[in-house]
Design a protein around this motif. Structure first.
Motif, PDB file in Angstrom:
ATOM      1  N   UNK A  45       1.132  20.839   1.678  1.00  0.00           N
ATOM      2  CA  UNK A  45       1.486  21.829   0.666  1.00  0.00           C
ATOM      3  C   UNK A  45       0.455  22.954   0.708  1.00  0.00           C
ATOM      4  N   UNK A  46       0.941  24.200   0.790  1.00  0.00           N
ATOM      5  CA  UNK A  46       0.054  25.365   0.817  1.00  0.00           C
ATOM      6  C   UNK A  46       0.504  26.378  -0.231  1.00  0.00           C
ATOM      7  N   UNK A  47      -0.383  27.258  -0.567  1.00  0.00           N
ATOM      8  CA  UNK A  47      -0.132  28.272  -1.594  1.00  0.00           C
ATOM      9  C   UNK A  47       0.554  29.486  -0.980  1.00  0.00           C
ATOM     10  N   UNK A  48       1.845  29.379  -0.694  1.00  0.00           N
ATOM     11  CA  UNK A  48       2.603  30.483  -0.108  1.00  0.00           C
ATOM     12  C   UNK A  48       4.050  30.356  -0.580  1.00  0.00           C
ATOM     13  N   UNK A  49       4.495  31.301  -1.372  1.00  0.00           N
ATOM     14  CA  UNK A  49       5.855  31.229  -1.914  1.00  0.00           C
ATOM     15  C   UNK A  49       6.917  31.253  -0.827  1.00  0.00           C
ATOM     16  N   UNK A  50       6.682  32.012   0.247  1.00  0.00           N
ATOM     17  CA  UNK A  50       7.672  32.124   1.321  1.00  0.00           C
ATOM     18  C   UNK A  50       7.739  30.869   2.189  1.00  0.00           C
ATOM     19  N   UNK A  51       6.600  30.269   2.448  1.00  0.00           N
ATOM     20  CA  UNK A  51       6.537  29.035   3.241  1.00  0.00           C
ATOM     21  C   UNK A  51       5.575  28.073   2.550  1.00  0.00           C
ATOM     22  N   UNK A  52       6.095  27.243   1.633  1.00  0.00           N
ATOM     23  CA  UNK A  52       5.214  26.387   0.831  1.00  0.00           C
ATOM     24  C   UNK A  52       4.618  25.183   1.571  1.00  0.00           C
ATOM     25  N   UNK A  53       5.037  24.958   2.832  1.00  0.00           N
ATOM     26  CA  UNK A  53       4.522  23.816   3.592  1.00  0.00           C
ATOM     27  C   UNK A  53       4.042  24.273   4.960  1.00  0.00           C
TER      28      UNK A  53
ATOM     29  N   UNK B 198       0.850  -1.180   0.000  1.00  0.00           N
ATOM     30  CA  UNK B 198       0.000   0.000   0.000  1.00  0.00           C
ATOM     31  C   UNK B 198       0.895   1.242   0.000  1.00  0.00           C
ATOM     32  N   UNK B 199       0.586   2.164  -0.869  1.00  0.00           N
ATOM     33  CA  UNK B 199       1.437   3.341  -0.969  1.00  0.00           C
ATOM     34  C   UNK B 199       1.176   4.317   0.180  1.00  0.00           C
ATOM     35  N   UNK B 200       2.232   4.981   0.603  1.00  0.00           N
ATOM     36  CA  UNK B 200       2.122   6.007   1.639  1.00  0.00           C
ATOM     37  C   UNK B 200       1.698   7.327   1.005  1.00  0.00           C
ATOM     38  N   UNK B 201       1.113   8.221   1.800  1.00  0.00           N
ATOM     39  CA  UNK B 201       0.796   9.547   1.271  1.00  0.00           C
ATOM     40  C   UNK B 201       2.061  10.221   0.750  1.00  0.00           C
ATOM     41  N   UNK B 202       1.926  10.928  -0.359  1.00  0.00           N
ATOM     42  CA  UNK B 202       3.056  11.580  -1.003  1.00  0.00           C
ATOM     43  C   UNK B 202       2.754  13.074  -1.164  1.00  0.00           C
ATOM     44  N   UNK B 203       3.704  13.899  -0.786  1.00  0.00           N
ATOM     45  CA  UNK B 203       3.510  15.347  -0.820  1.00  0.00           C
ATOM     46  C   UNK B 203       3.133  15.844  -2.206  1.00  0.00           C
ATOM     47  N   UNK B 204       3.778  15.324  -3.236  1.00  0.00           N
ATOM     48  CA  UNK B 204       3.553  15.836  -4.584  1.00  0.00           C
ATOM     49  C   UNK B 204       2.321  15.217  -5.249  1.00  0.00           C
ATOM     50  N   UNK B 205       2.002  13.978  -4.912  1.00  0.00           N
ATOM     51  CA  UNK B 205       0.817  13.329  -5.467  1.00  0.00           C
ATOM     52  C   UNK B 205      -0.453  13.739  -4.726  1.00  0.00           C
ATOM     53  N   UNK B 206      -0.375  13.761  -3.391  1.00  0.00           N
ATOM     54  CA  UNK B 206      -1.556  13.988  -2.562  1.00  0.00           C
ATOM     55  C   UNK B 206      -1.664  15.402  -2.003  1.00  0.00           C
ATOM     56  N   UNK B 207      -0.566  16.155  -2.031  1.00  0.00           N
ATOM     57  CA  UNK B 207      -0.571  17.492  -1.446  1.00  0.00           C
ATOM     58  C   UNK B 207      -0.256  17.489   0.033  1.00  0.00           C
ATOM     59  N   UNK B 208       0.044  16.315   0.587  1.00  0.00           N
ATOM     60  CA  UNK B 208       0.411  16.183   1.994  1.00  0.00           C
ATOM     61  C   UNK B 208       1.135  14.853   2.187  1.00  0.00           C
ATOM     62  N   UNK B 209       1.863  14.763   3.271  1.00  0.00           N
ATOM     63  CA  UNK B 209       2.533  13.515   3.636  1.00  0.00           C
ATOM     64  C   UNK B 209       2.706  13.504   5.149  1.00  0.00           C
ATOM     65  N   UNK B 210       3.270  12.428   5.656  1.00  0.00           N
ATOM     66  CA  UNK B 210       3.512  12.283   7.089  1.00  0.00           C
ATOM     67  C   UNK B 210       5.000  12.430   7.376  1.00  0.00           C
ATOM     68  N   UNK B 211       5.331  13.180   8.424  1.00  0.00           N
ATOM     69  CA  UNK B 211       6.720  13.281   8.844  1.00  0.00           C
ATOM     70  C   UNK B 211       7.034  12.148   9.822  1.00  0.00           C
TER      71      UNK B 211
END
Length: 129
Positions: A51-59, A1-14
């Protein structure tokens, strides 16, 4: 089972173990045995990188509770039990969605009770892929 991915899902787990290794005196996590021994109805707190819409802090980073539904290979399937503050309400990443996670992601545990056990037996609003 795939894990959440920041680029695919817009979020992931640290990885909570990495945070603990970097600052063991100030970043406590439950024992490995406790993190590997979760049962349906237990609540696990995880760190989400969003992932958020902010150039200065994108996460954005949010600590949220996940209700354990079942044990799977290499971890668990759970249901997000919080609404993220950093994104608008949506169908893909909001309370009630199902997500996989492993013991390495768990930074805190709240033990189950009759109410959470019953909630864990219900299906999620949206199943994981």
């Amino acid at each position: 089972m795939r894990e959440p991915d920041l680029f695919t899902d817009g979020w992931c787990l640290d990885n909570g173990e990495e945070y603990h290794r970097a600052a063991p005196e100030t970043f406590w996590i439950p024992s490995r045995e406790a993190r590997e021994g979760l049962h349906p109805g237990d609540l696990a707190k995880l760190i989400f990188r969003i992932s958020v819409d902010d150039e200065d802090e994108p996460f954005a980073f949010e600590r949220m509770w996940v209700l354990v539904r079942e044990r799977i290979d290499h971890g668990y399937l759970g249901i997000l039990d919080n609404d993220p503050c950093s994104v608008a309400e949506n169908d893909d990443f909001w309370s009630g969605i199902e997500l996989p996670f492993g013991p390495q992601h768990v930074i805190n545990i709240d033990e189950r009770d009759d109410k959470t056990i019953a909630l864990a037996a219900q299906g999620p609003k949206k199943r994981w892929i």
